[in-house]
Motif scaffolding. Structure first.
Motif, PDB file in Angstrom:
ATOM      1  N   VAL A 133       0.846  -1.194   0.000  1.00  0.00           N
ATOM      2  CA  VAL A 133       0.000   0.000   0.000  1.00  0.00           C
ATOM      3  C   VAL A 133       0.881   1.243   0.000  1.00  0.00           C
ATOM      4  N   ARG A 134       0.640   2.127  -0.951  1.00  0.00           N
ATOM      5  CA  ARG A 134       1.380   3.387  -1.010  1.00  0.00           C
ATOM      6  C   ARG A 134       0.417   4.571  -0.812  1.00  0.00           C
ATOM      7  N   GLY A 135      -0.606   4.350   0.000  1.00  0.00           N
ATOM      8  CA  GLY A 135      -1.577   5.384   0.343  1.00  0.00           C
ATOM      9  C   GLY A 135      -2.693   5.416  -0.683  1.00  0.00           C
ATOM     10  N   ARG A 136      -3.746   6.162  -0.364  1.00  0.00           N
ATOM     11  CA  ARG A 136      -4.016   6.641   0.978  1.00  0.00           C
ATOM     12  C   ARG A 136      -5.202   5.923   1.595  1.00  0.00           C
ATOM     13  N   ARG A 137      -6.117   5.422   0.757  1.00  0.00           N
ATOM     14  CA  ARG A 137      -7.310   4.773   1.307  1.00  0.00           C
ATOM     15  C   ARG A 137      -7.563   3.486   0.541  1.00  0.00           C
ATOM     16  N   VAL A 138      -7.407   2.366   1.257  1.00  0.00           N
ATOM     17  CA  VAL A 138      -7.461   1.032   0.655  1.00  0.00           C
ATOM     18  C   VAL A 138      -8.221   0.101   1.580  1.00  0.00           C
ATOM     19  N   VAL A 139      -9.001  -0.808   1.004  1.00  0.00           N
ATOM     20  CA  VAL A 139      -9.733  -1.816   1.777  1.00  0.00           C
ATOM     21  C   VAL A 139      -9.360  -3.193   1.255  1.00  0.00           C
ATOM     22  N   ILE A 140      -9.050  -4.114   2.183  1.00  0.00           N
ATOM     23  CA  ILE A 140      -8.684  -5.489   1.835  1.00  0.00           C
ATOM     24  C   ILE A 140      -9.663  -6.430   2.528  1.00  0.00           C
ATOM     25  N   ASN A 141     -10.238  -7.338   1.748  1.00  0.00           N
ATOM     26  CA  ASN A 141     -11.172  -8.338   2.284  1.00  0.00           C
ATOM     27  C   ASN A 141     -10.634  -9.724   1.971  1.00  0.00           C
ATOM     28  N   VAL A 142     -10.544 -10.569   3.012  1.00  0.00           N
ATOM     29  CA  VAL A 142      -9.999 -11.920   2.866  1.00  0.00           C
ATOM     30  C   VAL A 142     -11.040 -12.929   3.325  1.00  0.00           C
ATOM     31  N   THR A 143     -11.422 -13.832   2.413  1.00  0.00           N
ATOM     32  CA  THR A 143     -12.298 -14.947   2.747  1.00  0.00           C
ATOM     33  C   THR A 143     -11.563 -16.246   2.432  1.00  0.00           C
ATOM     34  N   ALA A 144     -12.224 -17.363   2.673  1.00  0.00           N
ATOM     35  CA  ALA A 144     -11.599 -18.657   2.386  1.00  0.00           C
ATOM     36  C   ALA A 144     -11.389 -18.868   0.897  1.00  0.00           C
ATOM     37  N   ASN A 145     -12.153 -18.146   0.061  1.00  0.00           N
ATOM     38  CA  ASN A 145     -12.116 -18.403  -1.381  1.00  0.00           C
ATOM     39  C   ASN A 145     -11.543 -17.264  -2.215  1.00  0.00           C
ATOM     40  N   ALA A 146     -11.258 -16.127  -1.608  1.00  0.00           N
ATOM     41  CA  ALA A 146     -10.794 -14.998  -2.419  1.00  0.00           C
ATOM     42  C   ALA A 146     -10.188 -13.915  -1.543  1.00  0.00           C
ATOM     43  N   THR A 147      -9.307 -13.112  -2.156  1.00  0.00           N
ATOM     44  CA  THR A 147      -8.824 -11.862  -1.574  1.00  0.00           C
ATOM     45  C   THR A 147      -9.223 -10.740  -2.513  1.00  0.00           C
ATOM     46  N   THR A 148      -9.885  -9.704  -1.972  1.00  0.00           N
ATOM     47  CA  THR A 148     -10.318  -8.559  -2.769  1.00  0.00           C
ATOM     48  C   THR A 148      -9.660  -7.302  -2.229  1.00  0.00           C
ATOM     49  N   ILE A 149      -8.983  -6.554  -3.110  1.00  0.00           N
ATOM     50  CA  ILE A 149      -8.335  -5.302  -2.732  1.00  0.00           C
ATOM     51  C   ILE A 149      -8.989  -4.174  -3.508  1.00  0.00           C
ATOM     52  N   SER A 150      -9.439  -3.134  -2.796  1.00  0.00           N
ATOM     53  CA  SER A 150     -10.112  -1.996  -3.415  1.00  0.00           C
ATOM     54  C   SER A 150      -9.333  -0.727  -3.092  1.00  0.00           C
TER      55      SER A 150
END
Length: 254
Positions: A133-150
């Protein structure tokens, strides 16, 4: 996906400050297990933070970065080292170069940073990717089947698979969904953030960004060695309450 730690710095002992907590959870620190209590500050390295159902926690790192942990989330701070603080009149400026590595076992983490200093690294490790992450606003979601980065502001570089695996960079308004592939490197699919998902993400990030305003850090006893970071609460946190955003909502529009 394991990430390599940077060499430990000779700066002050880095701290975490618990700005907001709702519902149940736990904090594991230095071999002890604690109930989350607003206003608590503790050394960061090795700390495990857990939120239960219908719960959340918001932290501020002594680098000035705000973290929001949504319900059913577990993270561990593997590394958080800072150089000696640099005095600056810009309160949005990180106080010194820092190197942070946080493992997300499962759940959702929203990150809100200030202006990161040149040389700073902020890396999240998930089972499928390393997220720089190089700033500034990021959301990471981790489940058993996927990783989602926004990415909503700033940019993020994601590396998957082996050292020769793929690498993608997100720009603001983009997300990547990473899913496992049997016998191969994970699959990555980049797409624009849809309107509904953006609204949910902004709600989480507002708490992380608000948390940054609730505490200031400085260093005490610096002449005796590396010094100790001290947290000074500034204003009471008033984040939105009753926040629980499901992974289905975050991953909508895939």
């Amino acid at each position: 996906m394991p990430a390599q730690e940077a060499p430990a710095s000779k700066g002050p002992i880095s701290k975490l400050y618990l700005s907001e907590t709702k519902g149940s959870g736990r904090i594991e620190n230095n071999g002890q297990v604690y109930e989350p209590r607003q206003g608590a500050a503790f050394s960061a390295r090795g700390t495990v933070m857990v939120t239960d159902k219908d719960s959340h926690q918001a932290y501020v790192m002594s680098s000035g970065t705000g973290l929001y942990l949504d319900a059913n989330t577990q993270v561990q701070v593997n590394q958080f080292d800072q150089d000696r603080f640099v005095a600056t009149p810009n309160t949005d400026q990180e106080p010194s170069v820092s190197h942070t590595l946080i493992t997300i076992d499962h759940g959702t983490v929203a990150t809100c940073t200030g202006q990161m200093m040149s040389g700073t690294t902020l890396v999240y490790s998930t089972p499928l990717a390393n997220v720089n992450v190089r700033g500034r606003r990021v959301v990471i979601n981790v489940t058993a089947n996927a990783t989602t980065i926004s990415a909503l502001e700033g940019n993020v570089t994601i590396r998957t698979g082996t050292s020769q695996g793929s690498s993608v960079t997100l720009q603001p308004g983009e997300k990547v969904v990473i899913t496992p592939v049997p016998g191969g490197d994970p699959q990555t699919v980049v797409s624009p953030l849809d309107h509904d998902a953006t609204g949910s993400l902004e709600t989480l990030l507002s708490v992380a960004c608000q948390a940054r305003k609730t505490v200031a850090f400085d260093v005490a006893n610096e002449g005796a060695g590396a010094g100790e970071v001290v947290a000074h609460p500034t204003v009471a946190a008033n984040p939105p309450t009753g926040l629980t955003v499901s992974p289905d909502r975050l991953n909508s529009g895939q």
